[in-house]
Design a protein around this motif. Structure first.
Motif: not given
Length: 362
Positions: A172-175, A239-251
């Motif tokens: 199992v892989a977890r995204m 295993g688990a894999f975090n996925l995100a792009a920069d920059p974090p989305v702010t107000r």
């Protein structure tokens, strides 16, 4: 490989079909969804099975579908009807149980499960755009005010139990992605999050953005999520894999993309207003989504970069601008799940089938 994809007609499924199609027909793809799409790109690359994972006996129906598969990608999930949590539980939790158990029983070697940042417990420093980012070891306790988060946590526990009981079984892989967006999902996201009577084009004319100044969420483009899934399949990653792009989305970032002026609105006021409107069936989002937006952690993606060779190709600002433009343009695909949104069509569905918060096929 023979790859079975549940929820293949949705946001991530559409991107994954595009990604796998780009490999020149190397794979046999089987799509599983409630309403199969027509024979048009990218959906023509798969054969289709009409199946609702919330239905009784779905494990029996899944057996011939998963038999002989080299991998299963489990994307199917429900966001509506938010007033029918029992249905969402059957789809997200029991549907996941059926997929995992059937994959094990049929000897499928590999399962890629679409989890979420919503499975994580609240972050170490919510509201800090430059604050700490959590790795995959951060607790997956979710938040208890949102069915989506509770169900994602329950699915993670099912996978934990599977791995304990079958250490040599289906791998199992977890995204665990942040908010997943793309232009083609513009209509679908509006359908889930905006009242039927509001036209999409109003997003081009937003003078003020009333939102708590502490708002910050991780975001990633669907194409980049699809690429991570494809890489996990190629490597049979676990295993688990975090996925995100920069920059974090702010107000401030959302306001800048919208061309609006940000105005501080305390989250408690926003939550109260959203909760009241949801209870009155005036809009489709329950207040738990507000709680989640101010609780999710920012994500450390080093594991995906190192083990999958993955990195986002679309930065978060570009992805946000793309989906907001897609919303305003009522962008869509031929898939019933991503069909075009219009006020006339939404009001017609409201009259014929009731509000989206109560119907299992949004």
């Amino acid at each position: 490989m023979r790859i079975v994809i549940t929820g293949a007609s949705g946001n991530v499924g559409t991107a994954l079909l595009r990604r796998l199609e780009s490999e020149g027909g190397r794979h046999e793809l089987v799509g599983v969804c409630r309403r199969p799409p027509p024979d048009s790109p990218p959906y023509r690359t798969a054969s289709w099975v009409a199946l609702d994972l919330a239905e009784p006996g779905v494990d029996v129906a899944l057996r011939p579908v998963l038999r002989g598969a080299d991998a299963v990608v489990h994307l199917a999930w429900g966001f509506q009807p938010s007033h029918d949590v029992a249905y969402l539980d059957r789809l997200g939790v029991e549907g996941t149980r059926a997929v995992v158990d059937t994959a094990q029983d049929e000897g499928v070697p590999h399962l890629v499960h679409m989890s979420s940042v919503g499975a994580y417990s609240p972050g170490p420093d919510p509201g800090a755009p430059g604050g700490p980012r959590v790795t995959e070891e951060w607790p997956t306790g979710g938040i208890d005010s949102l069915a989506y988060s509770i169900e994602k946590v329950a699915a993670e526990r099912l996978l934990d139990e599977h791995e304990r009981r079958h250490p040599d079984g289906t791998a199992v892989a977890r995204m665990r992605p942040g908010l997943i967006v793309q232009r083609d999902a513009g209509s679908a996201l509006l359908r889930y999050g905006m009242p039927a009577y509001l036209p999409a084009a109003m997003l081009r004319h937003v003078p003020l953005l009333p939102l708590d100044r502490d708002f910050v969420v991780p975001l990633v483009h669907a194409d980049d999520v699809a690429d991570a899934v494809a890489r996990a399949l190629e490597r049979r990653a676990t295993g688990a894999f975090n996925l995100a792009a920069d920059p974090p989305v702010t107000r401030e970032l959302v306001a800048d993309v919208l061309g609006a002026r940000p105005v501080h609105l305390p989250r408690t006021v926003l939550r109260t207003a959203v909760d009241l409107a949801w209870r009155l069936r005036l809009q489709p989002l329950d207040a738990g989504w507000i709680d989640l937006a101010f609780a999710v952690p920012l994500l450390d993606t080093r594991r995906a970069r190192t083990e999958l060779g993955w990195s986002p190709t679309i930065d978060a600002r570009t992805a946000l601008a793309e989906v907001l433009t897609g919303m305003a343009d009522a962008a869509a695909t031929a898939s019933p799940a991503l069909r075009p949104r219009s006020v006339a069509a939404e009001l017609s569905a409201l009259a014929r089938r009731g509000p989206i918060v109560k119907r299992p096929l949004p």
